[in-house]
Design an enzyme around this catalytic site. Structure first.
Site, PDB file in Angstrom:
ATOM      1  N   ARG A  68      16.861 -60.286  64.017  1.00  0.00           N
ATOM      2  CA  ARG A  68      15.861 -59.934  62.982  1.00  0.00           C
ATOM      3  C   ARG A  68      14.956 -58.801  63.468  1.00  0.00           C
ATOM      4  NH1 ARG A  68      19.119 -62.978  61.316  1.00  0.00           N
ATOM      5  NH2 ARG A  68      18.767 -64.980  60.278  1.00  0.00           N
ATOM      6  N   GLU A  94       8.201 -63.138  60.933  1.00  0.00           N
ATOM      7  CA  GLU A  94       9.300 -62.234  60.565  1.00  0.00           C
ATOM      8  C   GLU A  94       8.813 -61.320  59.427  1.00  0.00           C
ATOM      9  OE1 GLU A  94      13.310 -64.015  59.999  1.00  0.00           O
ATOM     10  OE2 GLU A  94      13.264 -62.944  58.080  1.00  0.00           O
ATOM     11  N   SER A 147      12.131 -66.845  55.226  1.00  0.00           N
ATOM     12  CA  SER A 147      11.626 -67.392  56.495  1.00  0.00           C
ATOM     13  C   SER A 147      10.373 -66.625  56.903  1.00  0.00           C
ATOM     14  CB  SER A 147      12.665 -67.231  57.603  1.00  0.00           C
ATOM     15  OG  SER A 147      13.885 -67.800  57.202  1.00  0.00           O
TER      16      SER A 147
HETATM   17  P1  FAD Z   1      10.487 -54.938  51.692  1.00  0.00           P
HETATM   18  O1  FAD Z   1       9.887 -56.281  51.713  1.00  0.00           O
HETATM   19  O2  FAD Z   1      10.190 -54.059  50.530  1.00  0.00           O
HETATM   20  O3  FAD Z   1      10.111 -54.168  53.031  1.00  0.00           O
HETATM   21  C1  FAD Z   1      10.210 -54.799  54.288  1.00  0.00           C
HETATM   22  C2  FAD Z   1       9.751 -53.805  55.371  1.00  0.00           C
HETATM   23  O4  FAD Z   1      10.667 -52.715  55.459  1.00  0.00           O
HETATM   24  C3  FAD Z   1       8.396 -53.164  55.035  1.00  0.00           C
HETATM   25  O5  FAD Z   1       7.727 -52.953  56.249  1.00  0.00           O
HETATM   26  C4  FAD Z   1       8.764 -51.831  54.382  1.00  0.00           C
HETATM   27  O6  FAD Z   1       7.781 -50.842  54.557  1.00  0.00           O
HETATM   28  C5  FAD Z   1      10.034 -51.471  55.142  1.00  0.00           C
HETATM   29  N1  FAD Z   1      11.004 -50.722  54.325  1.00  0.00           N
HETATM   30  C6  FAD Z   1      11.618 -51.156  53.191  1.00  0.00           C
HETATM   31  N2  FAD Z   1      12.494 -50.218  52.752  1.00  0.00           N
HETATM   32  C7  FAD Z   1      12.414 -49.178  53.627  1.00  0.00           C
HETATM   33  C8  FAD Z   1      13.058 -47.924  53.712  1.00  0.00           C
HETATM   34  N3  FAD Z   1      13.965 -47.532  52.814  1.00  0.00           N
HETATM   35  N4  FAD Z   1      12.739 -47.093  54.739  1.00  0.00           N
HETATM   36  C9  FAD Z   1      11.816 -47.474  55.661  1.00  0.00           C
HETATM   37  N5  FAD Z   1      11.161 -48.642  55.624  1.00  0.00           N
HETATM   38  C10 FAD Z   1      11.466 -49.504  54.631  1.00  0.00           C
HETATM   39  N6  FAD Z   1      16.258 -62.002  55.375  1.00  0.00           N
HETATM   40  C11 FAD Z   1      17.328 -62.191  56.190  1.00  0.00           C
HETATM   41  O7  FAD Z   1      17.510 -61.464  57.186  1.00  0.00           O
HETATM   42  N7  FAD Z   1      18.239 -63.177  55.951  1.00  0.00           N
HETATM   43  C12 FAD Z   1      18.130 -64.005  54.887  1.00  0.00           C
HETATM   44  O8  FAD Z   1      18.967 -64.859  54.689  1.00  0.00           O
HETATM   45  C13 FAD Z   1      17.008 -63.837  54.023  1.00  0.00           C
HETATM   46  N8  FAD Z   1      16.820 -64.679  52.975  1.00  0.00           N
HETATM   47  C14 FAD Z   1      15.726 -64.531  52.177  1.00  0.00           C
HETATM   48  C15 FAD Z   1      15.559 -65.420  51.112  1.00  0.00           C
HETATM   49  C16 FAD Z   1      14.457 -65.298  50.249  1.00  0.00           C
HETATM   50  C17 FAD Z   1      14.292 -66.258  49.110  1.00  0.00           C
HETATM   51  C18 FAD Z   1      13.523 -64.256  50.471  1.00  0.00           C
HETATM   52  C19 FAD Z   1      12.371 -64.067  49.537  1.00  0.00           C
HETATM   53  C20 FAD Z   1      13.677 -63.375  51.538  1.00  0.00           C
HETATM   54  C21 FAD Z   1      14.771 -63.506  52.402  1.00  0.00           C
HETATM   55  N9  FAD Z   1      14.975 -62.659  53.501  1.00  0.00           N
HETATM   56  C22 FAD Z   1      16.073 -62.801  54.313  1.00  0.00           C
HETATM   57  C23 FAD Z   1      14.002 -61.600  53.804  1.00  0.00           C
HETATM   58  C24 FAD Z   1      14.232 -60.299  53.011  1.00  0.00           C
HETATM   59  O9  FAD Z   1      14.984 -60.542  51.848  1.00  0.00           O
HETATM   60  C25 FAD Z   1      14.965 -59.239  53.833  1.00  0.00           C
HETATM   61  O10 FAD Z   1      14.240 -58.942  54.991  1.00  0.00           O
HETATM   62  C26 FAD Z   1      15.188 -57.951  53.043  1.00  0.00           C
HETATM   63  O11 FAD Z   1      15.999 -57.060  53.789  1.00  0.00           O
HETATM   64  C27 FAD Z   1      13.889 -57.226  52.684  1.00  0.00           C
HETATM   65  O12 FAD Z   1      14.225 -56.186  51.785  1.00  0.00           O
HETATM   66  P2  FAD Z   1      13.146 -55.527  50.839  1.00  0.00           P
HETATM   67  O13 FAD Z   1      13.792 -54.343  50.201  1.00  0.00           O
HETATM   68  O14 FAD Z   1      12.574 -56.515  49.923  1.00  0.00           O
HETATM   69  O15 FAD Z   1      12.069 -55.048  51.895  1.00  0.00           O
HETATM   70  P1  NAP Z   2      19.871 -74.092  58.453  1.00  0.00           P
HETATM   71  O1  NAP Z   2      21.306 -73.985  58.071  1.00  0.00           O
HETATM   72  O2  NAP Z   2      19.081 -75.273  58.033  1.00  0.00           O
HETATM   73  O3  NAP Z   2      19.756 -73.955  60.033  1.00  0.00           O
HETATM   74  C1  NAP Z   2      18.486 -73.927  60.659  1.00  0.00           C
HETATM   75  C2  NAP Z   2      18.480 -72.866  61.727  1.00  0.00           C
HETATM   76  O4  NAP Z   2      19.395 -73.223  62.758  1.00  0.00           O
HETATM   77  C3  NAP Z   2      18.923 -71.550  61.177  1.00  0.00           C
HETATM   78  O5  NAP Z   2      17.804 -70.765  61.040  1.00  0.00           O
HETATM   79  C4  NAP Z   2      19.951 -71.020  62.151  1.00  0.00           C
HETATM   80  O6  NAP Z   2      19.527 -69.872  62.835  1.00  0.00           O
HETATM   81  C5  NAP Z   2      20.201 -72.144  63.123  1.00  0.00           C
HETATM   82  N1  NAP Z   2      21.631 -72.523  63.017  1.00  0.00           N
HETATM   83  C6  NAP Z   2      22.196 -73.428  62.181  1.00  0.00           C
HETATM   84  N2  NAP Z   2      23.523 -73.509  62.393  1.00  0.00           N
HETATM   85  C7  NAP Z   2      23.812 -72.635  63.367  1.00  0.00           C
HETATM   86  C8  NAP Z   2      25.008 -72.270  64.035  1.00  0.00           C
HETATM   87  N3  NAP Z   2      26.190 -72.826  63.721  1.00  0.00           N
HETATM   88  N4  NAP Z   2      24.928 -71.327  64.993  1.00  0.00           N
HETATM   89  C9  NAP Z   2      23.766 -70.748  65.320  1.00  0.00           C
HETATM   90  N5  NAP Z   2      22.590 -71.045  64.711  1.00  0.00           N
HETATM   91  C10 NAP Z   2      22.611 -71.990  63.763  1.00  0.00           C
HETATM   92  O7  NAP Z   2      19.097 -72.763  57.972  1.00  0.00           O
HETATM   93  P2  NAP Z   2      18.566 -72.333  56.546  1.00  0.00           P
HETATM   94  O8  NAP Z   2      17.114 -72.200  56.625  1.00  0.00           O
HETATM   95  O9  NAP Z   2      19.174 -73.165  55.471  1.00  0.00           O
HETATM   96  O10 NAP Z   2      19.157 -70.857  56.447  1.00  0.00           O
HETATM   97  C11 NAP Z   2      20.548 -70.642  56.412  1.00  0.00           C
HETATM   98  C12 NAP Z   2      20.849 -69.226  56.882  1.00  0.00           C
HETATM   99  O11 NAP Z   2      20.228 -68.277  56.021  1.00  0.00           O
HETATM  100  C13 NAP Z   2      20.331 -68.942  58.287  1.00  0.00           C
HETATM  101  O12 NAP Z   2      21.241 -68.087  58.936  1.00  0.00           O
HETATM  102  C14 NAP Z   2      19.029 -68.245  58.037  1.00  0.00           C
HETATM  103  O13 NAP Z   2      18.692 -67.331  59.075  1.00  0.00           O
HETATM  104  C15 NAP Z   2      19.294 -67.495  56.729  1.00  0.00           C
HETATM  105  N6  NAP Z   2      18.043 -67.360  55.961  1.00  0.00           N
HETATM  106  C16 NAP Z   2      17.157 -66.429  56.367  1.00  0.00           C
HETATM  107  C17 NAP Z   2      15.981 -66.240  55.678  1.00  0.00           C
HETATM  108  C18 NAP Z   2      15.023 -65.161  56.079  1.00  0.00           C
HETATM  109  O14 NAP Z   2      14.095 -64.883  55.352  1.00  0.00           O
HETATM  110  N7  NAP Z   2      15.223 -64.545  57.221  1.00  0.00           N
HETATM  111  C19 NAP Z   2      15.687 -67.029  54.568  1.00  0.00           C
HETATM  112  C20 NAP Z   2      16.609 -67.995  54.207  1.00  0.00           C
HETATM  113  C21 NAP Z   2      17.795 -68.167  54.901  1.00  0.00           C
HETATM  114  P3  NAP Z   2      19.711 -68.379  62.252  1.00  0.00           P
HETATM  115  O15 NAP Z   2      18.541 -68.170  61.381  1.00  0.00           O
HETATM  116  O16 NAP Z   2      19.679 -67.575  63.470  1.00  0.00           O
HETATM  117  O17 NAP Z   2      21.005 -68.300  61.519  1.00  0.00           O
END
Ligand code: FAD
Ligand code: NAP
Length: 337
Positions: free
Chosen positions: A164, A333, A238
């Site tokens: 991340r 994050e 998250s």
């Molecule tokens: P924004 O929120 O608009 O921006 C995020 C940051 O990036 C800000 O600092 C902004 O200034 C910068 N930025 C955005 N676009 C640019 C650009 N073109 N150039 C330079 N800087 C830029 N993330 C995960 O990794 N895995 C997940 O599974 C995941 N699940 C999510 C589920 C939900 C319900 C929600 C709400 C969020 C989730 N996220 C997840 C987080 C988020 O969706 C990601 O981080 C996504 O990539 C953010 O994109 P955005 O366009 O909305 O960015």
């Molecule tokens: P989950 O399946 O309940 O698992 C909890 C955490 O344990 C996860 O965050 C994951 O880490 C870790 N995990 C579970 N199984 C794993 C495996 N086989 N190997 C390594 N790590 C494992 O998680 P959840 O909240 O429902 O999310 C599911 C996936 O979507 C995750 O990968 C999570 O990162 C992603 N997600 C991200 C965001 C965001 O905003 N970043 C929001 C929603 C969901 P990792 O996070 O490293 O995978």
């Protein structure tokens, strides 16, 4: 360039926080991005980049020019025996792009279905889910240098992707505006079903063997059953990263808390932050209009009318109690503004 003034950002962030931008504009081309850089200088305000607003917490009104990136387009630019290289505008919706790759029969990002936000933000934190991160299929990106206005190309190595993380969240924070990203997709999909829930859900949905559509459908089904939809309840996914602790620390914790989960990685043991937050007593806690989600405690929520500064204060209280109970510092994050 059409610059609006005193615009509410409520529709532009998935937390649904009602803060204002002093100035607001959008760019659908590289030239417009460059113009916006000049406009911010002319107005003597900082420039803040907005994608889908799904990884942001607005804690105050922004005395800035907020630039929404709207650059569109998905173009195949090269191919070899194994891969197709797609160049994608930073303003394309991520999930829409994933769906298009699946329709084209290209593999690599099906596990990343239903992640909100834009393609331009995807390298910012090397988005990942269900065992896949974009760095595995990332080829290069193009960005505009905010200081010189020049266009620069970054390959995967220079993006310094981590968990991340990327160079754009650290050393090069606020230095570049990403305009295009090139992804290298597989002509012959290589499925990653390492997350137990995917395999199980494929079976429940009646899929005998994985296909791109089936894996995507399974991921979508899991996500919809677990995560709050920002269309109904404000959140940014998250709130904290899952911490990794040295093995020694993990073993000490395991002796004290035998149920503590852990996933080994190169630096030690990754512990799900959700588990730590739940154990510290926060799961489902509501304070006025904000709180901790009842099913997924890693997600902080705005029930409606909540304030970003309150969510920030709640996140700090959570950090304190997790540090006190487990000796672990949780790092956000989400990007604070
Ligand atoms: P924004 O929120 O608009 O921006 C995020 C940051 O990036 C800000 O600092 C902004 O200034 C910068 N930025 C955005 N676009 C640019 C650009 N073109 N150039 C330079 N800087 C830029 N993330 C995960 O990794 N895995 C997940 O599974 C995941 N699940 C999510 C589920 C939900 C319900 C929600 C709400 C969020 C989730 N996220 C997840 C987080 C988020 O969706 C990601 O981080 C996504 O990539 C953010 O994109 P955005 O366009 O909305 O960015
Ligand atoms: P989950 O399946 O309940 O698992 C909890 C955490 O344990 C996860 O965050 C994951 O880490 C870790 N995990 C579970 N199984 C794993 C495996 N086989 N190997 C390594 N790590 C494992 O998680 P959840 O909240 O429902 O999310 C599911 C996936 O979507 C995750 O990968 C999570 O990162 C992603 N997600 C991200 C965001 C965001 O905003 N970043 C929001 C929603 C969901 P990792 O996070 O490293 O995978």
């Amino acid at each position: 360039m059409n610059i609006q003034e005193n615009i509410s950002l409520k529709p532009y962030n998935t937390f649904g926080i009602d803060k204002k931008a002093r100035f607001f504009t959008s760019a659908d081309s590289v030239d417009e991005v460059k113009n916006a850089i000049l406009e911010a200088k002319r107005l003597s305000v900082p420039l803040i980049i907005l994608g889908g607003g799904s990884n942001m917490l607005l804690t105050k009104d922004l005395h800035a020019l907020v630039l929404k990136i709207d650059i569109k387009g998905i173009q195949p630019i090269a191919e070899n025996e194994e891969h197709v290289f797609l160049e994608v505008g930073a303003g394309e919706n991520w999930h829409g792009f994933v769906m298009q790759t699946i329709q084209m029969g290209l593999g690599g990002i099906e596990n990343l279905s239903l992640i909100p936000g834009t393609v331009g933000a995807s390298p910012m934190q090397n988005i990942g889910a269900y065992g896949v991160e974009i760095k595995e299929v990332f080829q290069q990106l193009t960005a505009v240098d905010r200081e010189t206005g020049e266009t620069v190309v970054f390959d995967a190595e220079s993006c310094k992707f981590g968990y991340r993380e990327s160079v754009f969240k650290r050393d090069l924070k606020d230095k570049y505006i990403i305009t295009h990203v090139v992804y290298r997709l597989h002509k012959k999909p290589v499925y990653n079903l390492s997350y137990g829930a995917i395999q199980e859900t494929l079976e429940q949905l009646g899929h005998q063997k994985p296909t791109l559509e089936a894996v995507s459908q399974a991921v979508i089904a899991i996500r919809q059953s677990k995560l709050p939809d920002p269309a109904f309840i404000g959140n940014a996914g998250s709130f904290f990263k899952n911490p990794t602790v040295p093995l020694l620390h993990y073993n000490e914790l395991k002796a004290k808390f035998p149920a503590i989960p852990g996933y080994p990685n190169e630096e030690g043991m990754k512990i799900p932050a959700a588990w730590l937050i739940e154990q510290a007593g926060w799961k489902g806690k509501r304070i006025g209009n904000i709180g901790v989600h009842q099913h997924q405690p890693l997600v902080l929520v705005n029930f409606g009318g909540g304030d970003g500064a309150e969510i920030k204060a709640l996140s700090e209280s959570i950090q304190e109690s997790v540090a006190e109970k487990f000796g672990i510092n949780l790092h956000p994050e989400v990007n604070f503004y």
